[in-house]
Design an enzyme around this catalytic site. Structure first.
Site, PDB file in Angstrom:
ATOM      1  N   ARG A  88       0.825  -1.211   0.000  1.00  0.00           N
ATOM      2  CA  ARG A  88       0.000   0.000   0.000  1.00  0.00           C
ATOM      3  C   ARG A  88       0.865   1.269   0.000  1.00  0.00           C
ATOM      4  NH1 ARG A  88      -4.716  -0.854   4.276  1.00  0.00           N
ATOM      5  NH2 ARG A  88      -5.424   1.090   3.323  1.00  0.00           N
ATOM      6  N   ASP A 105     -15.355   3.140   3.250  1.00  0.00           N
ATOM      7  CA  ASP A 105     -15.214   1.727   3.614  1.00  0.00           C
ATOM      8  C   ASP A 105     -16.487   0.920   3.356  1.00  0.00           C
ATOM      9  OD1 ASP A 105     -12.620   2.179   4.359  1.00  0.00           O
ATOM     10  OD2 ASP A 105     -13.074   2.426   6.482  1.00  0.00           O
ATOM     11  N   ARG A 127     -13.386  -6.462   4.301  1.00  0.00           N
ATOM     12  CA  ARG A 127     -14.657  -5.950   3.764  1.00  0.00           C
ATOM     13  C   ARG A 127     -15.120  -6.745   2.537  1.00  0.00           C
ATOM     14  NH1 ARG A 127     -15.315  -2.127   7.608  1.00  0.00           N
ATOM     15  NH2 ARG A 127     -13.501  -0.881   8.062  1.00  0.00           N
TER      16      ARG A 127
END
Ligand code: S3P
Length: 438
Positions: free
Chosen positions: A123, A319, A397
């Protein structure tokens, strides 16, 4: 340990009341900002999830004493913060841990290395390295990615205009700025991202200020001693959104979710669900440790319609977008999600992975450069058939979105590596089991 979750085909209606799990963003901050008080505080309703435990272990390595009184209550004693750690600081899967702690540790006159798991190591960290370097920090990286090696330097206050609305960037700089006396550090962002750091710094007595200037959102801070105070973490609206969306799409559901954080920088999901015609009602509102909180009722919503999600609302629901994409597959008409290109930089490339996984169920979803185009239920070949396997890509998620897709499928589905849900939502399966028993 790898573990898969199985859905058995059309779920029973979800019924009953649940207190939603504690907020992940606020739990991280309760330890990080709490440690800046250098005192002893009690943190109630702390989220004992993998991500927050990574922050907790690092603070222990940095000299904080942390003892749990029960599952979600702990005492943080930060009298000895911050000592040079004996080994690398492992942030696991957690971007919040790495980015916020880099901001804080850059000012602490110590040397340390922050590492992460395979997903976190891919990331982008340039977004914090660049502005912190402008402040005078010395941070070595692997071409803008972890591991991050922080060396001792003296930092200066700056004014920084962030090109992206990111609470992690803003918080890293505010935490660094909070340690610089006299001169104020100011961060501007194009849209307002979650402001839990600002709220919590204010709670502990910081001189933080927030304001608008030239259509930008500004926050500024300089050193003031923080006052130790007990703190209670609000419920997590991002975790709650999986329950909200499941109740809206599972026939005859009717649930009450208690203690959800209702900070306006996080409630975009409620606005979008209302715009899509979901049956959602706010039952009560309160305030706790400088954050809004409340109870919500959600019922099965047979008349969902498509919508457009773009612009300033994106950071308020960033999110929740994987779950919103799933919700859109159950709506009448088209849903367009744009201005959300940063989804590619989350725990997985959420634009690619959500598209790939929802297509397995028969969803008519197309990835764009900054979001999705989803043709709703009329454009699908009928109900989700199921009989499929979902991959999670180290991303909690995606795991939970896949599970809900399974609950509205005709046949059983398998969600591989479901342990990733523990990153933010320990007890997820137990809560769904309880609600589906009524
Ligand atoms: C978070 C900020 C958001 C969010 C993440 C948690 C935080 O990330 O996606 O899950 O706690 O500050 P960005 O700041 O990268 O948008």
């Amino acid at each position: 340990m790898c573990k898969s979750a199985i859905t058995k085909g059309f779920s029973a209606p979800l019924k009953g009341e649940i207190t939603v799990p504690p907020d992940k963003s606020v739990s991280h901050r309760s330890l990080i900002i709490g440690s800046l008080t250098k005192g002893k505080i009690r943190i109630s309703n702390f989220l004992k999830s993998a991500d927050c435990l990574a922050t907790l272990e690092i603070l222990r390595q940095l000299g904080c004493e942390i003892n749990f009184l029960d599952e979600n209550t702990l005492i943080l004693n930060a009298k000895n913060a911050y000592i040079t750690p004996k080994k690398d600081l492992y942030c696991g899967n957690s971007g919040t841990t790495m980015r916020l702690l880099t901001g804080l540790l850059a000012t602490q006159n110590l040397e340390c290395t922050l590492t992460g798991d395979i997903s976190l190591s891919k990331r982008p960290m340039k977004r914090i390295i660049e502005p912190l370097t402008k402040m005078g920090a010395s941070i070595k990286s692997n071409e803008g990615k972890a591991p991050l090696v922080i060396q001792q330097t003296k930092l200066n206050a700056i004014e920084y205009i962030s090109p992206i609305a990111s609470a992690q960037v803003k918080s890293a700089l505010l935490l660094a700025g909070s340690q610089i006396p006299e001169k104020r550090t100011t961060v501007f962002e194009p849209h307002l991202s979650r402001n839990h750091s600002e709220k919590m710094l204010e709670f502990f007595g910081s001189n933080i200020q927030t304001f608008n200037k030239d259509k930008l959102f500004g926050s500024s801070i300089s050193y003031t001693p923080l006052i130790p105070k007990d703190l209670t973490v609000i419920g997590d609206i991002s975790s709650a959104s999986f329950l909200m969306i499941a109740a809206a799409v599972i026939k005859n559901s009717d649930i009450i979710l208690k203690g959800i954080g209702l900070n306006p920088t996080r409630t975009g999901i409620i606005d979008v669900m209302k715009a899509m015609n979901a049956d959602i009602e706010l039952l009560s509102k309160d305030k706790i440790s400088n954050e809004e909180i409340g109870d919500i009722r959600i019922k099965y919503s047979p008349d969902l319609k498509g919508t457009t999600v773009e612009g300033a609302i994106i950071p308020r629901l960033i999110d929740e977008i994987p779950a919103i994409a799933l919700l859109a597959t159950q709506a009448e008409g088209k849903t367009v999600i744009k201005d959300a290109g940063d989804l590619k930089n989350k725990e997985s490339d959420r634009i690619a992975c959500v598209t790939r996984e929802l297509r397995k169920f028969g969803a008519n979803i197309e990835a764009t450069d900054d979001g999705f185009i989803i043709e709703g239920k009329n454009a699908q070949k009928g109900l989700f058939e199921g009989n499929t396997e979902v991959e999670c890509y180290h991303d909690h998620r995606i795991a939970m979105t896949g599970y809900i897709a399974g609950l509205i499928s005709k046949n059983p589905c398998k969600i591989n590596d479901f342990q990733w849900a523990e990153t933010s939502f320990p007890g997820f399966l137990g809560i769904f089991e309880k609600l589906s028993r009524g």
